[in-house]
Design a protein around this motif. Structure first.
Motif, PDB file in Angstrom:
ATOM      1  N   PRO A   1       0.814  -1.217   0.000  1.00  0.00           N
ATOM      2  CA  PRO A   1       0.000   0.000   0.000  1.00  0.00           C
ATOM      3  C   PRO A   1       0.843   1.260   0.000  1.00  0.00           C
ATOM      4  CG  PRO A   1      -0.095  -1.091   2.137  1.00  0.00           C
ATOM      5  CD  PRO A   1       0.581  -2.042   1.184  1.00  0.00           C
TER       6      PRO A   1
ATOM      7  N   ASN B   1      -2.393   7.517  -1.129  1.00  0.00           N
ATOM      8  CA  ASN B   1      -3.797   7.184  -0.921  1.00  0.00           C
ATOM      9  C   ASN B   1      -4.725   8.370  -1.178  1.00  0.00           C
ATOM     10  OD1 ASN B   1      -3.290   4.492  -0.212  1.00  0.00           O
ATOM     11  ND2 ASN B   1      -2.897   5.046   1.916  1.00  0.00           N
TER      12      ASN B   1
ATOM     13  N   VAL C   1      -6.650   0.344   3.834  1.00  0.00           N
ATOM     14  CA  VAL C   1      -6.033   1.673   3.942  1.00  0.00           C
ATOM     15  C   VAL C   1      -7.057   2.807   4.012  1.00  0.00           C
ATOM     16  CG1 VAL C   1      -3.901   0.953   2.819  1.00  0.00           C
ATOM     17  CG2 VAL C   1      -5.764   1.837   1.423  1.00  0.00           C
TER      18      VAL C   1
ATOM     19  N   GLN D   1     -10.731  -3.346  -1.129  1.00  0.00           N
ATOM     20  CA  GLN D   1      -9.618  -3.636  -0.231  1.00  0.00           C
ATOM     21  C   GLN D   1      -9.684  -5.101   0.178  1.00  0.00           C
ATOM     22  OE1 GLN D   1      -8.811   0.149   2.379  1.00  0.00           O
ATOM     23  NE2 GLN D   1     -10.999  -0.260   2.481  1.00  0.00           N
TER      24      GLN D   1
END
Length: 324
Positions: free
Chosen positions: A242, A247, A268, A284
């Motif tokens: 990640p 993000n 995340v 996810q």
């Protein structure tokens, strides 16, 4: 040449001695004074150091710690070999290990197939909206959320990082009739995909897969600029780490419709963040890409072999107090 001497080995695993078979434990006990500790969740640094104090060889998984930093390494003066139950090494300070003349072993290939298969699972979920179909069947939302998908055949898949996992993803994608292109900083020999510059991969791929490693201490490199260079309406898949992706930037890209979706093998985004985008555009998978019966067995066997190799090598090396 110095003679052999007894190696002390401490292994921290989620299930303790039950992690290993009897044959694996016997093999480890034949080369070392073995201590296996059950550690099902993350430890404070001080507790980890206390468990591993006095060990020449330590075996760790990411259940015990997410960061083997220089402070931990310095607090284990007897440590001469570390075997991690992981493919990636970004959570270990390799420079500190090198400075301490400490050997490091990891497991680069134990989960290649299952992670590649999981990547195709993410792709199929995003293309056919399988995760939404299940929620519709459970009555979690109505027909206002579309389940309409698209076919893989004839689409272009772009892979960034054509190593073990990237190469297996390319092979599997070819079976679906996808055109596969890739970018890698290293020369790669493959007939399963076409090499292109990074910008060309981003501009032409309907789906981009991140199959590259994460470097310790490096900020997320797949940022707003790279997202903007992706083909409008493309999907981004991240089965790797990640930390590779910004993000905030990817969430913004999905929210404004530049990206059709983002799938990541971790957790995340929280509920509030997910509420800012259309249902199903973010998927996810809670770091389960590696989690299969076969990969677990292969990983434990590979970990055992790396621990054995470290102990065997270190038996004939002089102890730090004997050096010189």
């Amino acid at each position: 040449m110095a003679g052999t001497h007894t190696i002390t080995m401490t292994v921290l695993s989620a299930r303790g001695r039950e992690t290993f078979s009897t044959a694996q434990l016997d093999a480890l006990e034949a080369v070392a004074q073995l201590h296996v500790e059950r550690v099902p969740e993350r430890l404070p640094d001080a507790d980890l150091v206390a468990l591993c104090a006095g060990a020449d060889v330590v075996g760790l998984s990411r259940r015990a710690t997410q960061d083997v930093h220089a402070g931990i390494i310095a607090a284990l003066p007897r440590l001469r070999g570390l075997a991690i139950h992981a493919t990636g090494r970004e959570w270990v300070d390799e420079e500190a290990l090198h400075d301490g003349d400490i050997l490091l072993a990891s497991l680069p290939g134990y989960a290649t197939r299952v992670v590649a298969e999981h990547t195709l699972g993410l792709l199929l979920s995003m293309s056919r909206r399988l995760h939404l179909s299940d929620r519709r069947a459970r009555g979690e939302f109505g027909s206002d959320i579309s389940l309409r998908g698209w076919e893989l055949h004839g689409r272009t898949l772009g892979i960034i990082g054509m190593g073990r996992i990237g190469s297996e993803v390319a092979r599997l994608a070819g079976a679906f009739g996808m055109r596969v292109v890739y970018f890698d900083t290293q020369a790669v020999t493959t007939t399963a995909a076409e090499s292109l510059p990074l910008d060309a991969v981003l501009a032409t791929a309907d789906v981009v897969v991140l199959a590259c490693s994460l470097q310790r201490g490096r900020p997320a490199w797949f940022d707003a600029d790279l997202i903007a260079r992706m083909r409008p309406g493309a999907v981004l898949l991240n089965p790797a780490r990640p930390g590779l992706v910004d993000n905030g930037a990817v969430l913004a890209g999905v929210a404004r419709g530049h990206l059709a979706g983002y799938a990541v093998d971790d957790s995340v985004f929280d509920a509030q963040q997910l509420a800012s985008v259309e249902h199903g555009r973010i998927l996810q998978s809670a770091h389960t890409a590696w989690y299969s019966d076969e990969a677990i067995a292969a990983g434990i066997e590979a970990w055992t072999q790396e621990l054995l190799a470290l102990a065997t090598v270190l038996q004939s090396r002089p102890l730090p107090a004997e050096a010189g």
